[in-house]
Design a protein around this motif. Structure first.
Motif, PDB file in Angstrom:
ATOM      1  N   TYR A  38       0.840  -1.212   0.000  1.00 38.35           N
ATOM      2  CA  TYR A  38       0.000   0.000   0.000  1.00 38.35           C
ATOM      3  C   TYR A  38       0.869   1.253   0.000  1.00 38.35           C
ATOM      4  O   TYR A  38       0.670   2.174  -0.790  1.00 38.35           O
ATOM      5  N   GLY A 203      -2.189  -5.219  -1.137  1.00 34.82           N
ATOM      6  CA  GLY A 203      -2.012  -3.868  -0.597  1.00 34.82           C
ATOM      7  C   GLY A 203      -1.798  -2.848  -1.703  1.00 34.82           C
ATOM      8  O   GLY A 203      -2.375  -1.755  -1.681  1.00 34.82           O
ATOM      9  N   LYS A 204      -0.995  -3.213  -2.675  1.00 34.74           N
ATOM     10  CA  LYS A 204      -0.732  -2.307  -3.799  1.00 34.74           C
ATOM     11  C   LYS A 204      -1.991  -2.105  -4.633  1.00 34.74           C
ATOM     12  O   LYS A 204      -2.296  -0.980  -5.045  1.00 34.74           O
ATOM     13  N   THR A 206      -5.068  -2.356  -3.596  1.00 26.61           N
ATOM     14  CA  THR A 206      -5.990  -1.537  -2.802  1.00 26.61           C
ATOM     15  C   THR A 206      -5.674  -0.060  -2.977  1.00 26.61           C
ATOM     16  O   THR A 206      -6.575   0.775  -3.149  1.00 26.61           O
ATOM     17  N   ALA A 207      -4.381   0.279  -2.938  1.00 27.10           N
ATOM     18  CA  ALA A 207      -3.971   1.679  -3.095  1.00 27.10           C
ATOM     19  C   ALA A 207      -4.303   2.193  -4.497  1.00 27.10           C
ATOM     20  O   ALA A 207      -4.752   3.335  -4.661  1.00 27.10           O
TER      21      ALA A 207
END
Length: 275
Positions: A38, A203-204, A206-207
């Motif tokens: 993220y 996480g990436k 989601t960002a």
């Protein structure tokens, strides 16, 4: 109880204890990987990352849920194909009980990253292809042409089984439940690696896809990205094109308090996007 039985029992206790002790460590790694994924997208310094007990607990629940689903799927696979006569079908044994689990984990990683980010899972693709090459392709180029392709694979299977003969612990038992009797170490390491990499990818992703943020009531061009126990990370962004212009870090709880509201502002673009 003879000496050999005591040694085996003691060895099993160590193996099970070691496996159980690794669960919180792996869960911490998964939670940290998610935060890294993220924060990397928004160019937040990794030194600012914090992993709370709640993050670790969430990753434990997610990991165990995934593991139960993973075992359930391949338990069903084993029930359907577990009666394969490996003496006649060693190729099917490799395909169903080694390659399919690995390619399933590859699919999970692709879903976590998003198919558009497939380049990020190249390491897993590479491992799957190497495994396919070693177990199915290389026997085609065997030196001894007097034995058939199937016999060569059967011989290699028997050699690998001998390496793990007599091994018995909780990991072995879990993997044996759906037919993997001697690939335990490789599959387990690959599973842990895939979970950590998938957490990073999720996480990436989601960002990249997040369009709702907590924003300041008094300064609507300030979006709050992460709330940690000891710090709050926010971003000043341009309302014209949603490009982040600067990052801010303040202590938590803030000295003067903040007023926030969750609002759909669209996807934020980092100042220097990662490609």
């Amino acid at each position: 109880m003879d000496t050999d039985s005591k040694k085996i029992q003691f060895k099993n206790v160590i193996s099970e204890t070691l496996f159980l002790s690794l669960i919180p460590i792996i869960s911490y790694a998964i939670a940290a990987a998610y935060e890294v994924g993220y924060n990397t997208y928004f160019n937040i310094p990794l030194e600012l990352i914090s992993v709370s007990a709640f993050n670790i607990f969430s990753s434990i629940v997610a990991s165990l849920s995934f593991l139960i689903i993973f075992i359930g799927i391949f338990q069903g696979l084993f029930l359907m194909f577990g009666k394969i006569d490996v003496a006649k079908h060693p190729v099917e044994e490799i395909v169903f009980f080694r390659l399919i689990p690995m390619y399933f984990l590859l699919l999970i990683s692709l879903i976590s990253f998003g198919f558009k980010q497939w380049k990020d899972v190249v390491p897993i693709i590479f491992i799957c292809l190497i495994d396919t090459l070693v177990y199915l392709i290389l026997p085609v180029f065997r030196k001894d042409k007097s034995i058939s392709y199937v016999e060569q694979i059967k011989h290699e299977n028997e050699q690998e089984k001998q390496k793990f003969k007599g091994s018995s612990n909780i990991v072995q038992n879990i993997l044996n439940s759906y037919g993997i009797k001697y690939h335990n170490i490789g599959i387990l390491v690959f599973l842990v690696y895939t979970l950590i990499l998938s957490a990073y990818g999720f996480g990436k992703r989601t960002a990249i896809e997040q369009d709702s943020f907590f924003v300041s009531k008094t300064n609507p061009n300030i979006a709050y990205l992460r709330f940690y126990n000891d710090k709050i990370i926010s971003a000043v962004y341009s309302v014209d094109d949603n490009t982040i212009t600067s990052l801010m870090v303040e202590s938590s709880p803030p000295d003067n308090g903040i007023q926030i509201i969750k609002r759909k502002i669209g996807v934020l673009k980092p100042l220097d996007p990662i490609r």
